[in-house]
Design a protein around this motif. Sequence first.
Motif, PDB file in Angstrom:
ATOM      1  N   GLY A 131     -14.174  -0.539   3.106  1.00  0.00           N
ATOM      2  CA  GLY A 131     -14.029   0.691   3.611  1.00  0.00           C
ATOM      3  C   GLY A 131     -12.886   0.976   4.254  1.00  0.00           C
ATOM      4  N   TYR A 132     -12.023   2.952   5.054  1.00  0.00           N
ATOM      5  CA  TYR A 132     -11.332   2.192   5.044  1.00  0.00           C
ATOM      6  C   TYR A 132     -10.741   1.018   6.515  1.00  0.00           C
ATOM      7  N   THR A 133     -11.596   0.757   7.404  1.00  0.00           N
ATOM      8  CA  THR A 133     -11.343   0.056   8.259  1.00  0.00           C
ATOM      9  C   THR A 133     -11.212  -1.390   7.991  1.00  0.00           C
ATOM     10  N   ALA A 134     -11.386  -1.910   7.083  1.00  0.00           N
ATOM     11  CA  ALA A 134     -11.379  -2.792   6.279  1.00  0.00           C
ATOM     12  C   ALA A 134     -10.266  -3.166   6.026  1.00  0.00           C
ATOM     13  N   ILE A 135      -9.644  -2.194   5.874  1.00  0.00           N
ATOM     14  CA  ILE A 135      -7.381  -2.259   5.577  1.00  0.00           C
ATOM     15  C   ILE A 135      -7.218  -2.058   6.318  1.00  0.00           C
ATOM     16  N   SER A 136      -7.392  -1.208   8.025  1.00  0.00           N
ATOM     17  CA  SER A 136      -6.816  -0.788   8.451  1.00  0.00           C
ATOM     18  C   SER A 136      -6.566  -2.090   9.612  1.00  0.00           C
ATOM     19  N   ASN A 137      -7.858  -3.254   9.265  1.00  0.00           N
ATOM     20  CA  ASN A 137      -7.871  -4.144  10.312  1.00  0.00           C
ATOM     21  C   ASN A 137      -7.436  -5.586   9.383  1.00  0.00           C
ATOM     22  N   TYR A 138      -7.132  -5.767   8.347  1.00  0.00           N
ATOM     23  CA  TYR A 138      -6.453  -6.425   7.600  1.00  0.00           C
ATOM     24  C   TYR A 138      -4.595  -6.319   8.309  1.00  0.00           C
ATOM     25  N   GLU A 139      -4.718  -5.019   7.796  1.00  0.00           N
ATOM     26  CA  GLU A 139      -2.827  -4.400   8.472  1.00  0.00           C
ATOM     27  C   GLU A 139      -2.661  -4.696  10.108  1.00  0.00           C
ATOM     28  N   SER A 140      -3.611  -4.043  10.994  1.00  0.00           N
ATOM     29  CA  SER A 140      -2.996  -4.387  12.728  1.00  0.00           C
ATOM     30  C   SER A 140      -3.428  -6.325  12.399  1.00  0.00           C
ATOM     31  N   GLY A 141      -4.178  -7.573  11.819  1.00  0.00           N
ATOM     32  CA  GLY A 141      -4.442  -8.777  11.559  1.00  0.00           C
ATOM     33  C   GLY A 141      -5.426  -8.958  12.659  1.00  0.00           C
ATOM     34  N   ARG A 142      -6.132  -8.329  13.053  1.00  0.00           N
ATOM     35  CA  ARG A 142      -7.468  -7.957  13.464  1.00  0.00           C
ATOM     36  C   ARG A 142      -8.564  -8.621  12.523  1.00  0.00           C
ATOM     37  N   ASN A 143      -8.630  -8.829  11.262  1.00  0.00           N
ATOM     38  CA  ASN A 143      -9.323 -10.098  10.627  1.00  0.00           C
ATOM     39  C   ASN A 143      -8.692  -9.969   8.925  1.00  0.00           C
ATOM     40  N   GLU A 144      -8.664 -10.829   8.169  1.00  0.00           N
ATOM     41  CA  GLU A 144      -8.261 -12.049   7.468  1.00  0.00           C
ATOM     42  C   GLU A 144      -8.973 -11.561   6.627  1.00  0.00           C
ATOM     43  N   PRO A 145      -8.972 -11.172   5.068  1.00  0.00           N
ATOM     44  CA  PRO A 145      -9.557 -11.233   3.659  1.00  0.00           C
ATOM     45  C   PRO A 145      -9.777 -12.654   4.109  1.00  0.00           C
ATOM     46  N   SER A 146     -10.767 -12.662   2.715  1.00  0.00           N
ATOM     47  CA  SER A 146     -11.420 -14.604   1.763  1.00  0.00           C
ATOM     48  C   SER A 146     -11.010 -14.064   0.358  1.00  0.00           C
TER      49      SER A 146
ATOM     50  N   ARG B  20       1.185  -1.504   0.381  1.00  0.00           N
ATOM     51  CA  ARG B  20       0.119  -0.188  -0.247  1.00  0.00           C
ATOM     52  C   ARG B  20       1.000   1.226  -0.094  1.00  0.00           C
ATOM     53  N   LYS B  21       2.476   1.789   1.102  1.00  0.00           N
ATOM     54  CA  LYS B  21       3.075   2.514   1.316  1.00  0.00           C
ATOM     55  C   LYS B  21       3.814   2.431  -0.279  1.00  0.00           C
ATOM     56  N   GLU B  22       4.340   1.378  -0.705  1.00  0.00           N
ATOM     57  CA  GLU B  22       4.455   1.241  -1.748  1.00  0.00           C
ATOM     58  C   GLU B  22       3.948   1.888  -2.973  1.00  0.00           C
ATOM     59  N   PHE B  23       2.478   1.809  -3.648  1.00  0.00           N
ATOM     60  CA  PHE B  23       2.407   2.509  -4.412  1.00  0.00           C
ATOM     61  C   PHE B  23       1.276   3.684  -3.920  1.00  0.00           C
ATOM     62  N   GLY B  24       1.898   4.207  -2.673  1.00  0.00           N
ATOM     63  CA  GLY B  24       1.534   6.197  -1.996  1.00  0.00           C
ATOM     64  C   GLY B  24      -0.340   5.835  -1.586  1.00  0.00           C
ATOM     65  N   LEU B  25      -0.677   4.558  -1.255  1.00  0.00           N
ATOM     66  CA  LEU B  25      -1.817   4.678  -1.240  1.00  0.00           C
ATOM     67  C   LEU B  25      -2.319   4.674   0.476  1.00  0.00           C
ATOM     68  N   THR B  26      -3.820   5.371   1.021  1.00  0.00           N
ATOM     69  CA  THR B  26      -3.841   4.937   2.568  1.00  0.00           C
ATOM     70  C   THR B  26      -4.764   3.680   2.358  1.00  0.00           C
ATOM     71  N   GLN B  27      -4.661   4.125   3.403  1.00  0.00           N
ATOM     72  CA  GLN B  27      -6.207   3.000   3.578  1.00  0.00           C
ATOM     73  C   GLN B  27      -7.207   3.289   3.206  1.00  0.00           C
ATOM     74  N   GLU B  28      -7.649   4.625   3.477  1.00  0.00           N
ATOM     75  CA  GLU B  28      -9.276   4.788   2.702  1.00  0.00           C
ATOM     76  C   GLU B  28      -8.651   4.991   0.781  1.00  0.00           C
ATOM     77  N   ASP B  29      -7.654   5.069   0.461  1.00  0.00           N
ATOM     78  CA  ASP B  29      -7.355   5.584  -1.010  1.00  0.00           C
ATOM     79  C   ASP B  29      -7.631   3.878  -0.724  1.00  0.00           C
ATOM     80  N   LEU B  30      -6.985   2.521  -0.399  1.00  0.00           N
ATOM     81  CA  LEU B  30      -7.130   1.611  -1.225  1.00  0.00           C
ATOM     82  C   LEU B  30      -8.227   0.792  -1.092  1.00  0.00           C
ATOM     83  N   GLY B  31      -9.006   1.526   0.161  1.00  0.00           N
ATOM     84  CA  GLY B  31     -10.269   0.059   0.722  1.00  0.00           C
ATOM     85  C   GLY B  31     -10.940   1.379  -0.686  1.00  0.00           C
ATOM     86  N   LYS B  32     -11.057   1.928  -1.019  1.00  0.00           N
ATOM     87  CA  LYS B  32     -12.127   2.960  -2.406  1.00  0.00           C
ATOM     88  C   LYS B  32     -11.442   2.546  -3.297  1.00  0.00           C
TER      89      LYS B  32
END
Length: 139
Positions: free
Chosen positions: A28-43, A11-23
């Motif tokens: 939502g940006y919270t999904a990306i935040s949860n993936y990056e914190s390890g709270r959730n894992e994507p399907s 995400r950082k390499e591509f210059g994206l914020t969590q919100e940008d990647l979520g869009k």
Amino acid sequence: MEFKERLRSLRKEFGLTQEDLGKKLNYGYTAISNYESGRNEPSIRDLKKIAACFQVSLDYLLCVSDIRNPYNPSTMPLEGEMLLENWSHLPQKQQETVSDLCQWLKLGNDNLASSKNLKVAQHRTQYNTKQSEKPEDPQ
């Protein structure tokens, strides 16, 4: 490295914020935040979307490999693509024979005795066809 760290790094390499990647992924940006914190894992479906977004393989995204896209035609010579294509259509036994041949070639001809299954003629032999009446002298 784990998925959460790989995702953050990409995400950082591509210059994206969590919100940008979520869009980009319709989250939502919270999904990306949860993936990056390890709270959730994507399907699996979401992993495929993320890998496609960053143009990397799932193996790379999941930290199984450090090769971003091993099957990218721009990173594989044309001969390698043709070899892979032909090899994938062979039956299992023939794939093993090709693997043995590649191993033999990698070792070099000096190690012929140590090759497992490959048999190569050591001496030139002349064979006669039905058309010839008398055998020719080998030269």
